[in-house]
Scaffold this motif. Structure first.
Motif, PDB file in Angstrom:
ATOM      1  N   ARG A 203       0.809  -1.161   0.049  1.00  0.00           N
ATOM      2  CA  ARG A 203       0.327  -0.193  -0.141  1.00  0.00           C
ATOM      3  C   ARG A 203       0.526   0.999  -0.126  1.00  0.00           C
ATOM      4  O   ARG A 203       2.152   1.511   0.357  1.00  0.00           O
ATOM      5  CB  ARG A 203      -0.972   0.291   1.282  1.00  0.00           C
ATOM      6  N   GLY A 204       0.331   2.591  -0.528  1.00  0.00           N
ATOM      7  CA  GLY A 204       1.034   3.742  -0.301  1.00  0.00           C
ATOM      8  C   GLY A 204       1.634   4.140  -1.700  1.00  0.00           C
ATOM      9  O   GLY A 204       1.724   2.677  -2.651  1.00  0.00           O
ATOM     10  N   ASP A 205       2.208   4.986  -2.285  1.00  0.00           N
ATOM     11  CA  ASP A 205       3.220   5.507  -2.864  1.00  0.00           C
ATOM     12  C   ASP A 205       4.356   4.928  -3.005  1.00  0.00           C
ATOM     13  O   ASP A 205       4.535   4.424  -4.073  1.00  0.00           O
ATOM     14  CB  ASP A 205       3.516   6.719  -2.738  1.00  0.00           C
ATOM     15  N   ALA A 206       4.960   4.550  -2.144  1.00  0.00           N
ATOM     16  CA  ALA A 206       6.124   3.428  -2.527  1.00  0.00           C
ATOM     17  C   ALA A 206       5.931   1.658  -2.721  1.00  0.00           C
ATOM     18  O   ALA A 206       6.199   1.288  -2.573  1.00  0.00           O
ATOM     19  CB  ALA A 206       6.837   3.149  -0.966  1.00  0.00           C
ATOM     20  N   GLY A 207       4.602   1.453  -2.521  1.00  0.00           N
ATOM     21  CA  GLY A 207       4.213   0.127  -3.186  1.00  0.00           C
ATOM     22  C   GLY A 207       4.267  -0.034  -4.527  1.00  0.00           C
ATOM     23  O   GLY A 207       3.872   0.853  -5.680  1.00  0.00           O
ATOM     24  N   LYS A 208       4.278  -1.247  -5.077  1.00  0.00           N
ATOM     25  CA  LYS A 208       4.767  -1.714  -6.447  1.00  0.00           C
ATOM     26  C   LYS A 208       2.901  -2.220  -7.108  1.00  0.00           C
ATOM     27  O   LYS A 208       1.814  -2.411  -5.891  1.00  0.00           O
ATOM     28  CB  LYS A 208       5.391  -3.389  -5.913  1.00  0.00           C
ATOM     29  N   LEU A 209       3.007  -2.522  -8.072  1.00  0.00           N
ATOM     30  CA  LEU A 209       2.158  -2.794  -8.380  1.00  0.00           C
ATOM     31  C   LEU A 209       1.565  -4.911  -8.297  1.00  0.00           C
ATOM     32  O   LEU A 209       3.423  -5.236  -8.204  1.00  0.00           O
ATOM     33  CB  LEU A 209       1.520  -2.665 -10.246  1.00  0.00           C
ATOM     34  N   VAL A 210       0.968  -4.870  -7.863  1.00  0.00           N
ATOM     35  CA  VAL A 210       0.509  -6.407  -7.580  1.00  0.00           C
ATOM     36  C   VAL A 210      -0.173  -7.054  -8.423  1.00  0.00           C
ATOM     37  O   VAL A 210      -1.179  -7.129  -8.762  1.00  0.00           O
ATOM     38  CB  VAL A 210      -0.047  -6.471  -5.990  1.00  0.00           C
ATOM     39  N   VAL A 211       0.168  -8.142  -9.342  1.00  0.00           N
ATOM     40  CA  VAL A 211      -0.222  -8.911 -10.851  1.00  0.00           C
ATOM     41  C   VAL A 211      -0.547 -10.156  -9.568  1.00  0.00           C
ATOM     42  O   VAL A 211       0.576 -11.512  -9.800  1.00  0.00           O
ATOM     43  CB  VAL A 211       0.652  -9.261 -11.443  1.00  0.00           C
ATOM     44  N   LEU A 212      -1.522 -10.755  -9.409  1.00  0.00           N
ATOM     45  CA  LEU A 212      -1.812 -12.270  -8.673  1.00  0.00           C
ATOM     46  C   LEU A 212      -2.582 -12.492  -9.777  1.00  0.00           C
ATOM     47  O   LEU A 212      -3.446 -12.210 -10.579  1.00  0.00           O
ATOM     48  CB  LEU A 212      -3.176 -11.467  -8.172  1.00  0.00           C
ATOM     49  N   THR A 267      -6.910 -16.061 -14.784  1.00  0.00           N
ATOM     50  CA  THR A 267      -7.402 -14.201 -14.432  1.00  0.00           C
ATOM     51  C   THR A 267      -5.744 -14.071 -13.519  1.00  0.00           C
ATOM     52  O   THR A 267      -5.479 -14.293 -12.765  1.00  0.00           O
ATOM     53  CB  THR A 267      -8.474 -14.467 -14.149  1.00  0.00           C
ATOM     54  N   PHE A 268      -5.328 -12.712 -14.358  1.00  0.00           N
ATOM     55  CA  PHE A 268      -4.484 -11.836 -14.117  1.00  0.00           C
ATOM     56  C   PHE A 268      -5.049 -10.587 -13.145  1.00  0.00           C
ATOM     57  O   PHE A 268      -6.361  -9.755 -13.852  1.00  0.00           O
ATOM     58  CB  PHE A 268      -3.858 -11.484 -14.147  1.00  0.00           C
ATOM     59  N   LEU A 269      -4.893 -10.354 -11.680  1.00  0.00           N
ATOM     60  CA  LEU A 269      -5.611  -8.965 -11.044  1.00  0.00           C
ATOM     61  C   LEU A 269      -4.462  -8.389 -10.987  1.00  0.00           C
ATOM     62  O   LEU A 269      -3.271  -8.400 -10.769  1.00  0.00           O
ATOM     63  CB  LEU A 269      -6.331  -9.429  -9.525  1.00  0.00           C
ATOM     64  N   PHE A 270      -5.042  -6.753 -11.641  1.00  0.00           N
ATOM     65  CA  PHE A 270      -3.794  -5.429 -10.932  1.00  0.00           C
ATOM     66  C   PHE A 270      -4.486  -4.742  -9.858  1.00  0.00           C
ATOM     67  O   PHE A 270      -5.517  -4.734  -9.524  1.00  0.00           O
ATOM     68  CB  PHE A 270      -3.577  -4.938 -12.166  1.00  0.00           C
ATOM     69  N   GLY A 274      -3.453  -1.332  -2.576  1.00  0.00           N
ATOM     70  CA  GLY A 274      -5.072  -1.731  -1.767  1.00  0.00           C
ATOM     71  C   GLY A 274      -6.114  -2.048  -2.720  1.00  0.00           C
ATOM     72  O   GLY A 274      -6.935  -2.803  -2.115  1.00  0.00           O
ATOM     73  N   GLU A 275      -6.009  -1.555  -4.015  1.00  0.00           N
ATOM     74  CA  GLU A 275      -7.661  -1.715  -4.516  1.00  0.00           C
ATOM     75  C   GLU A 275      -6.952  -2.678  -6.111  1.00  0.00           C
ATOM     76  O   GLU A 275      -6.056  -1.989  -6.431  1.00  0.00           O
ATOM     77  CB  GLU A 275      -8.065   0.068  -4.873  1.00  0.00           C
ATOM     78  N   ILE A 276      -8.351  -3.402  -6.448  1.00  0.00           N
ATOM     79  CA  ILE A 276      -7.988  -4.039  -7.765  1.00  0.00           C
ATOM     80  C   ILE A 276      -8.557  -2.793  -8.640  1.00  0.00           C
ATOM     81  O   ILE A 276      -9.031  -2.402  -8.967  1.00  0.00           O
ATOM     82  CB  ILE A 276      -9.068  -5.077  -7.389  1.00  0.00           C
ATOM     83  N   VAL A 277      -7.503  -2.264  -9.037  1.00  0.00           N
ATOM     84  CA  VAL A 277      -7.522  -1.985 -10.630  1.00  0.00           C
ATOM     85  C   VAL A 277      -7.911  -2.000 -12.015  1.00  0.00           C
ATOM     86  O   VAL A 277      -8.567  -1.574 -12.649  1.00  0.00           O
ATOM     87  CB  VAL A 277      -6.381  -0.825 -10.998  1.00  0.00           C
ATOM     88  N   GLY A 278      -7.695  -3.315 -12.057  1.00  0.00           N
ATOM     89  CA  GLY A 278      -8.482  -3.956 -13.148  1.00  0.00           C
ATOM     90  C   GLY A 278      -7.998  -5.384 -13.172  1.00  0.00           C
ATOM     91  O   GLY A 278      -7.631  -5.696 -12.353  1.00  0.00           O
ATOM     92  N   ARG A 279      -8.025  -5.710 -14.548  1.00  0.00           N
ATOM     93  CA  ARG A 279      -7.965  -7.850 -14.548  1.00  0.00           C
ATOM     94  C   ARG A 279      -7.943  -7.884 -15.955  1.00  0.00           C
ATOM     95  O   ARG A 279      -8.347  -7.565 -16.932  1.00  0.00           O
ATOM     96  CB  ARG A 279      -9.024  -8.766 -13.961  1.00  0.00           C
ATOM     97  N   GLY A 290       1.833  -6.163 -21.904  1.00  0.00           N
ATOM     98  CA  GLY A 290       1.069  -5.139 -22.724  1.00  0.00           C
ATOM     99  C   GLY A 290      -0.229  -4.646 -21.147  1.00  0.00           C
ATOM    100  O   GLY A 290       0.050  -3.143 -21.085  1.00  0.00           O
ATOM    101  N   GLU A 291      -0.779  -5.216 -20.612  1.00  0.00           N
ATOM    102  CA  GLU A 291      -1.982  -5.086 -19.674  1.00  0.00           C
ATOM    103  C   GLU A 291      -0.935  -4.481 -18.394  1.00  0.00           C
ATOM    104  O   GLU A 291      -0.897  -3.319 -17.451  1.00  0.00           O
ATOM    105  CB  GLU A 291      -2.124  -5.685 -18.999  1.00  0.00           C
ATOM    106  N   ILE A 292       0.784  -5.408 -17.826  1.00  0.00           N
ATOM    107  CA  ILE A 292       1.283  -4.726 -16.628  1.00  0.00           C
ATOM    108  C   ILE A 292       1.632  -3.258 -16.920  1.00  0.00           C
ATOM    109  O   ILE A 292       1.971  -2.653 -16.383  1.00  0.00           O
ATOM    110  CB  ILE A 292       2.349  -5.959 -17.372  1.00  0.00           C
ATOM    111  N   LEU A 293       2.476  -3.166 -18.347  1.00  0.00           N
ATOM    112  CA  LEU A 293       2.986  -2.328 -18.852  1.00  0.00           C
ATOM    113  C   LEU A 293       2.295  -1.179 -18.542  1.00  0.00           C
ATOM    114  O   LEU A 293       2.134   0.213 -17.848  1.00  0.00           O
ATOM    115  CB  LEU A 293       3.438  -1.953 -19.907  1.00  0.00           C
TER     116      LEU A 293
END
Length: 302
Positions: A203-212, A267-270, A274-279, A290-293
């Motif tokens: 979470r937060g500005d220092a957090g990374k994108l999580v690809v599940l 299914t890949f959840l982005f 702390g929020e799911i922003v896409g899949r 492309g989606e990860i980028l």
């Protein structure tokens, strides 16, 4: 979406050798829970995804004599007692067994691939059973339901988790990586609590994108795309965290899939801050990258 009971019933019905649909390959980019993925029988290079290298497979006319125990970490077993003892000794490590025959050219062709994998996959045990060696090995093959060779069976905790026959080197390498990978940068999640903990850590500005990466144990497209996930977890480690969950591992995982409205796999959840922003639903390598980028803020033009 089909009920959990219906899904589990269908899954259980797909495990017998005679009716099983191989878990890897196929032209489909995604698999619905209740529709087994079609098999894709391919031959090509050995994709040693664990080490990130590729090695040429034997030429189509080349055969290699099987050496069993003399081939480094590949152990040849000669009876059901030795076989069962090896599975018990492995505990929760993945055990990959090739059931072969001395007269089978295809068995000889695929065997060097298994030897190469044994050199790079230190967390996996490899066994060889020559079905025509003796009455004892023939009985073992009958017990395990082997009707054609080469046949590969995958075991964990002495339980069969996957099986394939008639596959090529790249397919075998992908299967070994999918079912035996415990040392890559991909975080293995086994419950909702694991997911929540991972999300909280980023979470937060220092957090990374999580690809599940959400999939199933016996899902062809899930196996097909996983080597790409492993490679991306290394090359994008500075900006992205990759994680994996098999929905059919336990009730907690299945409940998570239902709550996330996951109907098709993979299914890949982005997840960001702390929020799911896409899949993304599918197994297309280029589309996934492309989606990860895109969710990392990189402008992507399709």
């Amino acid at each position: 979406m089909a009920s959990t009971a219906a899904f589990l019933s269908t899954l259980a019905g797909s495990t017998s050798l005679g009716a099983a649909t191989p878990a890897s390959g196929g032209g489909s980019k995604k698999a619905r829970f209740l529709v087994p993925a079609a098999a894709q029988r391919r031959r090509g290079v050995v994709r040693a995804a664990v080490s990130g290298t590729e090695q040429a497979a034997p030429a189509s006319g080349e055969t290699t004599k099987k050496k069993g125990g003399s081939d480094e970490r590949v152990v040849q077993v000669h009876s059901a007692e030795e076989f069962d003892g090896a599975l018990r000794a492995a505990k929760n490590r993945l055990v990959v067994v090739e059931f072969a025959a001395s007269h089978s050219v295809n068995s000889s062709r695929i065997y060097p691939c298994m030897v190469e994998l044994s050199r790079t996959c230190g967390d996996v045990d490899f066994l060889l059973v020559m079905g025509d060696e003796s009455d004892a090995t023939r009985e073992l093959c009958r017990r395990e339901g082997i009707t054609a060779v080469p046949h590969f069976s995958f075991y964990k905790g002495a339980e069969k988790v996957h099986e394939e026959e008639g596959i090529g080197p790249d397919q075998l390498a992908g299967d070994v990586l999918y079912y035996g990978d415990h040392h890559s940068a991909v975080v293995q999640l086994h419950s909702r609590a694991d997911v929540e903990s991972l999300i909280s850590d980023h979470r937060g500005d220092a957090g990374k994108l999580v690809v599940l990466d959400v999939g199933l144990k016996r899902c062809g497209p899930c196996v097909k795309v996983y080597p790409t996930v492993v490679k991306l977890s290394r090359t994008m480690a500075d900006t992205t965290v990759f994680a994996r969950m098999n929905g059919d591992e336990n009730d907690s995982c299945m409940e998570f899939l239902r709550d996330m409205d996951v109907i098709e796999v993979p299914t890949f959840l982005f997840i960001k801050d702390g929020e799911i922003v896409g899949r993304y639903v599918g197994s297309g390598r280029g589309e996934l990258i492309g989606e990860i980028l895109r969710y990392n803020g990189v402008r992507v033009t399709y």
